[in-house]
Design an enzyme around this catalytic site. Structure first.
Site, PDB file in Angstrom:
ATOM      1  N   SER A   1       0.834  -1.206   0.000  1.00 33.38           N
ATOM      2  CA  SER A   1       0.000   0.000   0.000  1.00 33.38           C
ATOM      3  C   SER A   1       0.861   1.245   0.000  1.00 33.38           C
ATOM      4  CB  SER A   1      -0.888  -0.001   1.256  1.00 33.38           C
ATOM      5  OG  SER A   1      -1.509   1.253   1.454  1.00 33.38           O
TER       6      SER A   1
ATOM      7  N   TYR B   1      -0.419   0.120  10.688  1.00 28.63           N
ATOM      8  CA  TYR B   1      -0.682  -0.473   9.370  1.00 28.63           C
ATOM      9  C   TYR B   1       0.388  -0.030   8.375  1.00 28.63           C
ATOM     10  CZ  TYR B   1      -3.045  -1.042   4.834  1.00 28.63           C
ATOM     11  OH  TYR B   1      -3.359  -1.355   3.533  1.00 28.63           O
TER      12      TYR B   1
END
Length: 258
Positions: free
Chosen positions: A137, A150
């Site tokens: 990501s 994250y």
């Protein structure tokens, strides 16, 4: 690319919705036999054109459960050619107050689980000179406020990708896709109202957010013979990237001064 996966077997973690389901459908269309996993079974099997993926409940944070799933896949098909580590995600959380258990669970899902899957699948991939695609990501490649753990996990996944590519070549290629802002079933939870989503889309160079199909096409490429000399790569699929905030501030302040 045209049936590059005929006779081959792919596993996709978290392939029952969102990006994962798009990847599953595309791989099925390419000719792969596809196996996927998740904590709960989907209401209907994920498939396309009459072909569906097999599903098995598996908590990929548990190395023993992962090993059992991988062995079951090999028992059914005799091989694994492509691993797509797609499962992941995180709710927003204030880094100052996030509990240790929360942080551990996010790291387990987004970093350790892909490692468990890769380790369990490695001997089977080595046997057929297969490949791994890790779904990373932009949160792991730029600051990720409100999802700091994250972002750290996805940054770790990018590092893991390049390290495994070094260790496991030439038999196993390992690559990552850096996913940008994507339209999913839960877009409102991430990006807000429809109006907010439209403004975000307009701010990107390609004037839209990504779709699961965009990521799926990149997966097919990285798993195909067309990418035979691609390993350790971090393929950015983000529509050109997010516009730096300071440019908007400069523009707004210049307008005020006129």
């Amino acid at each position: 690319m045209g049936d590059t996966g005929v006779g081959k077997v792919a596993i996709v973690t978290g392939g029952t919705r969102g990006i994962g389901a798009a990847i599953v459908r595309r791989l099925l269309a390419e000719g792969y036999a596809v196996e996927t996993c998740g904590r709960t079974a989907p209401d209907e099997p994920v498939g396309t054109d009459g072909r569906t993926a097999a599903f098995e409940a598996c908590d990929i944070r548990d190395p023993a459960a992962v090993a059992g799933w991988i062995e079951a896949v090999v028992a059914r098909h005799g091989r694994i050619d492509l691993v797509v580590n797609n499962a992941g995600g995180s709710p927003q959380a204030d880094a100052a107050t996030a509990s240790p258990r929360f942080s551990e669970r996010i790291l387990q899902l987004n970093l350790l689980a892909p490692l468990h899957v890769a380790q369990a699948a490695y001997p089977h991939l080595k046997a057929v000179e297969g490949s791994i695609v890790n779904i990373a990501s932009v949160s792991g490649a730029r600051p990720s406020p409100d999802t700091a753990i994250y972002g750290a996990a996805k940054a770790g996944l990018l590092s893991l990708t390049t390290s495994l590519a070094q260790e496991w070549g030439p038999e196993v290629r390992v690559n990552a896709i850096i996913v940008g802002l994507i339209e999913t079933e839960t877009a409102e939870m991430t990006y807000g109202t429809q109006a907010a989503q439209e403004r975000i889309a307009a701010s990107l160079p390609l004037r839209r957010m990504g779709r699961g199909s965009d990521i799926a096409e990149a997966v097919v490429f990285l798993g195909s013979p067309a990418a035979a000399y691609v390993s350790g790569a971090k393929l950015e699929v983000h529509g050109g990237g997010e516009r730096p905030l300071f440019l908007e501030i400069v523009k707004e302040e210049a307008a005020k001064a006129e």
